[in-house]
Design a protein around this motif. Structure first.
Motif, PDB file in Angstrom:
ATOM      1  N   ALA A 151      30.002  32.568  32.402  1.00  0.00           N
ATOM      2  CA  ALA A 151      29.375  33.890  32.496  1.00  0.00           C
ATOM      3  C   ALA A 151      28.668  34.102  33.829  1.00  0.00           C
ATOM      4  N   ASP A 152      28.235  33.017  34.467  1.00  0.00           N
ATOM      5  CA  ASP A 152      27.520  33.145  35.743  1.00  0.00           C
ATOM      6  C   ASP A 152      28.449  33.008  36.954  1.00  0.00           C
ATOM      7  N   TYR A 153      29.762  33.147  36.723  1.00  0.00           N
ATOM      8  CA  TYR A 153      30.725  33.032  37.827  1.00  0.00           C
ATOM      9  C   TYR A 153      30.407  34.070  38.901  1.00  0.00           C
ATOM     10  N   GLY A 154      30.530  33.680  40.160  1.00  0.00           N
ATOM     11  CA  GLY A 154      30.084  34.505  41.279  1.00  0.00           C
ATOM     12  C   GLY A 154      30.753  35.862  41.413  1.00  0.00           C
ATOM     13  N   SER A 155      32.049  35.959  41.127  1.00  0.00           N
ATOM     14  CA  SER A 155      32.779  37.216  41.295  1.00  0.00           C
ATOM     15  C   SER A 155      32.948  37.903  39.943  1.00  0.00           C
ATOM     16  N   LYS A 156      32.301  39.026  39.763  1.00  0.00           N
ATOM     17  CA  LYS A 156      32.395  39.752  38.489  1.00  0.00           C
ATOM     18  C   LYS A 156      33.814  40.256  38.214  1.00  0.00           C
ATOM     19  N   PRO A 157      34.521  40.794  39.236  1.00  0.00           N
ATOM     20  CA  PRO A 157      35.902  41.226  38.983  1.00  0.00           C
ATOM     21  C   PRO A 157      36.804  40.066  38.534  1.00  0.00           C
ATOM     22  N   ALA A 158      36.643  38.895  39.170  1.00  0.00           N
ATOM     23  CA  ALA A 158      37.455  37.732  38.800  1.00  0.00           C
ATOM     24  C   ALA A 158      37.118  37.269  37.387  1.00  0.00           C
TER      25      ALA A 158
END
Length: 229
Positions: free
Chosen positions: A177-184
């Motif tokens: 959930a904390d992945y840097g790229s929201k679109p990805a």
């Protein structure tokens, strides 16, 4: 004397050609790239089998990656297995003492790929691959019933093996959930459902170009395996 030599040479060539044709006919594999998959808590086994002219010409040991594996027998099986299959043109190969479980999984994965290549596959799950040595290989699984995709998922790495010193896990990690790229992250989460909804390719989101290209490349291979493309 020359005539007899020529006749002998021609005869030998004919025997070689006939032998090759017989082997090809017995195998009856369709040329292409085929993926075998066996789930395993110690690293899902993924092997790509390449068929040309009805023969096995190459095996790629995608996962788990055991080049730096500390267990000698397991490393030996990983390194030697492809050559054993190529030589025998089947999984009827000698076992390696101390690597029985690995050899069993390798055989199962290759047998799956060969069953798809021969049109004799009885399962309903198909896999596709997009190699990515930087971020982890992308594996897409689709479930097919009556020529329709009923389920899909992105096969991700076992988190316990991602940072393992022997480098066993080479698949793409799941995006938290904390992945840097929201679109990805959005594309990662929505991709499986969209595959079923679209019965195929999923449009790439702005900001998730790399993910979109990799996921769809792997999906394309799975669709070909399933005879849907």
């Amino acid at each position: 004397m020359i005539k007899k030599s020529m006749i002998l040479l021609i005869s030998l060539l004919l025997v070689a050609v006939l032998s090759f044709n017989i082997l090809a006919a017995e195998a009856n594999y369709k040329d292409g790239y085929y993926l075998g998959f066996v789930a395993n808590d110690h690293g899902d086994v993924v092997i790509e089998v390449i068929i040309k002219h009805g023969q096995i010409v190459d095996l790629n040991m995608i996962n788990p990656f055991k080049l730096h594996y500390e267990y000698a027998e397991g490393k030996k099986a990983f390194l030697e297995y492809p050559y054993m299959v190529l030589e025998n043109q089947s999984t009827q190969v000698d076992g390696i003492t101390g690597a029985t479980h690995s050899m069993h999984d390798y055989n199962e994965a290759v047998d799956m790929a060969l069953a798809i290549a021969s049109g004799n596959y009885q399962g309903n799950k198909y896999y596709g691959l997009a190699e990515d040595f930087e971020h982890g290989h992308v594996i897409v699984e689709i479930t097919v019933e009556n020529k329709e995709i009923t389920d899909a998922r992105l096969v991700t790495a076992n988190p316990e093996l991602v940072d393992n010193e022997d480098g066993r896990e080479k698949l793409m990690p799941a995006k938290a959930a904390d992945y840097g790229s929201k679109p990805a992250l959005e594309y990662f989460n929505s991709f499986p459902e969209k595959v079923v909804e679209n019965q195929g390719k999923v449009d790439v989101l702005t900001g998730a170009t790399h993910s979109g290209e990799s996921y769809n490349e792997a999906l394309d291979m799975a669709l070909i395996q399933a005879g849907l493309k």
